[in-house]
Write an enzyme that holds these catalytic residues in place. Structure first.
Site, PDB file in Angstrom:
ATOM      1  CG  HIS A  37      31.065   2.936 -43.767  1.00  0.00           C
ATOM      2  ND1 HIS A  37      31.446   2.792 -42.642  1.00  0.00           N
ATOM      3  CD2 HIS A  37      30.742   4.179 -44.235  1.00  0.00           C
ATOM      4  CE1 HIS A  37      31.461   3.979 -41.884  1.00  0.00           C
ATOM      5  NE2 HIS A  37      31.010   5.021 -43.076  1.00  0.00           N
ATOM      6  CB  CYS A  56      32.975  11.485 -35.644  1.00  0.00           C
ATOM      7  SG  CYS A  56      32.374  10.791 -36.761  1.00  0.00           S
TER       8      CYS A  56
HETATM    9  N1  PLP Z   1      25.330  10.485 -40.761  1.00  0.00           N
HETATM   10  C1  PLP Z   1      25.430   9.612 -39.933  1.00  0.00           C
HETATM   11  C2  PLP Z   1      24.113   9.546 -39.066  1.00  0.00           C
HETATM   12  C3  PLP Z   1      26.313   8.844 -39.463  1.00  0.00           C
HETATM   13  O1  PLP Z   1      26.180   7.946 -38.418  1.00  0.00           O
HETATM   14  C4  PLP Z   1      27.647   8.852 -40.320  1.00  0.00           C
HETATM   15  C5  PLP Z   1      28.887   7.829 -39.856  1.00  0.00           C
HETATM   16  O2  PLP Z   1      28.886   7.605 -38.777  1.00  0.00           O
HETATM   17  C6  PLP Z   1      27.513   9.666 -41.137  1.00  0.00           C
HETATM   18  C7  PLP Z   1      26.516  10.565 -41.515  1.00  0.00           C
HETATM   19  C8  PLP Z   1      29.046   9.737 -41.970  1.00  0.00           C
HETATM   20  O3  PLP Z   1      28.981   8.854 -43.044  1.00  0.00           O
HETATM   21  P1  PLP Z   1      30.236   8.370 -43.642  1.00  0.00           P
HETATM   22  O4  PLP Z   1      31.121   7.656 -42.736  1.00  0.00           O
HETATM   23  O5  PLP Z   1      29.836   7.436 -44.884  1.00  0.00           O
HETATM   24  O6  PLP Z   1      30.802   9.717 -44.368  1.00  0.00           O
END
Ligand code: PLP
Length: 382
Positions: free
Chosen positions: A201, A325
């Site tokens: 995404h 997050c």
């Molecule tokens: N790792 C990083 C550096 C991210 O920026 C994100 C999402 O913001 C993720 C992992 C997690 O990915 P997902 O949203 O597909 O779970």
């Protein structure tokens, strides 16, 4: 939406080509790839083709691609799967600025499996020092994990150099390339990594699909148990349409990445210069040049980041205080604290992030609005 969306690091819209490519696998060609009939076999063929395309994008073998539900699951599988799969010992080396998907997976291993962790400090620019990293590696280190590019400040890490140092000590190396995807080359041989996480995404595929590259010789303990799909590394009926979507977005990235990165880097530099010139006290965070083309993060001392965001949104500009997050959380960003910012300054952060569709003139039009919003929040508006 109306206005300008500058939160592409949180997520992006599904691209039309991607939606069109995945549509048949949600409708007529809806089969389960494990079924031994024509409908299932057709889905299995689509899944295999998608896996080959993702492998081409990452420069690896198709058998080394594990489809997951996204970046978070890919990170969980890498960290827990490698640490528990071939434990040389119970020590992990990582950094304090990793995404929560990495940090919380490491924490799980510490709490429930008796692992120790060393967090290699980063400088004010967000870069890991290779000598500090090398010094952290021990004879009992099972895994090292350092992200390719940071999701809050955009700093790019010297991953090829770090992976080589890890290998000198026989330590497998994972990198979270979720934010780097679409901007940087992800060739796993050039990077020299043993595992690499991506998420759909962030590059124009839907939420809920991602992949982990796991080098063939790695012993990977599964995290999700069940029917043994994905060569036993990740059970669960495969998200065929999602895999097709990720492959289509990957193909578009292989075609356009380089030109997009050159254009966006120039736009970013012009935007940063315009914001800093127009906004008293504004400071760019992260590395001045080793940074993602599509991210510019600032602190605006004397303000409150969340209030600046609201002021920007009133002006039609959608941005974020850092990671999606942590959005809305009262806590200061763990990334900015690790870069050495005081808590009160870290709370003034605003991250602008964009995709290839945003132009330099779009960004230059935002700079005066940023200055205006910051003046309003600091009580300096005339
Ligand atoms: N790792 C990083 C550096 C991210 O920026 C994100 C999402 O913001 C993720 C992992 C997690 O990915 P997902 O949203 O597909 O779970």
């Amino acid at each position: 939406m109306t206005g300008l969306y500058l939160d592409a690091a949180a997520t992006s819209a599904v691209r039309r080509e991607v939606l069109e490519a995945m549509w048949p696998y949600l409708t007529g060609d809806f089969g389960n790839p494990s079924s031994h009939h024509a409908v299932g076999e057709s889905a299995a063929r689509a899944l295999a083709a998608a896996r080959s395309t993702v492998a081409e994008w990452l420069g690896c073998r198709a058998s080394e691609v594990v489809f997951t539900s996204g970046g978070t699951e890919a990170d969980n599988l890498a960290i827990k799967g490698i640490a528990l799969g071939a434990p040389r010992g119970r020590h992990i080396v990582t950094t304090p600025i990793e995404h929560e998907a990495v940090l919380a997976s490491v924490d799980h291993l510490v709490r429930l499996h008796g692992f120790e962790v060393t967090l290699v400090p980063v400088g004010r620019d967000g870069r890991v020092s290779p000598s500090a990293f090398a010094a952290a590696l021990r004879a009992d280190t099972t895994l090292a994990s350092v992200m390719l590019a940071n999701n809050e400040v955009g700093t790019i890490q010297p991953v090829a150099e770090l992976a080589a140092l890890a290998h000198e000590k026989g330590v497998p190396f994972h990198t979270d390339a979720v934010q780097a995807a679409g901007w940087l080359t992800l060739d796993v041989h050039a990077l020299g990594v043993d595992a690499l996480s991506v998420s759909g995404h962030k590059i124009g595929a839907p939420k809920g699909i991602g992949a982990l590259f796991a080098r063939g010789r790695l012993a990977l303990e599964p995290v999700v148990h069940g029917g043994g799909q994905e060569r036993g590394r990740r059970s669960g009926t495969e998200n065929v349409a999602g895999a097709v979507a990720l492959a289509t977005a990957a193909r578009l990235s292989m075609r356009d990445r380089e030109a997009n990165a050159v254009r966006a880097s120039a736009a970013r530099d012009a935007f940063v210069a315009a914001v800093v010139a127009a906004t008293p006290g504004a400071q760019l965070t992260g590395h001045p040049s080793e940074r993602l083309p599509g991210t510019a993060s600032f602190v605006f001392p004397g303000t409150n980041g969340e209030t600046v965001l609201l002021e920007l949104e009133r002006r039609g500009i959608v941005s974020s205080s850092g990671s999606a997050c942590a959005a809305g959380s009262e806590d200061a960003s763990h990334v900015l604290l690790a870069l050495g910012y005081d808590e009160d300054v870290a709370r003034t952060a605003v991250r602008f992030s964009w995709g290839a569709d945003v132009t330099e003139s779009d960004l230059l039009a935002v700079a005066p609005a940023v200055a205006d919003a910051v003046r309003e929040v600091s009580g300096l508006a005339s």
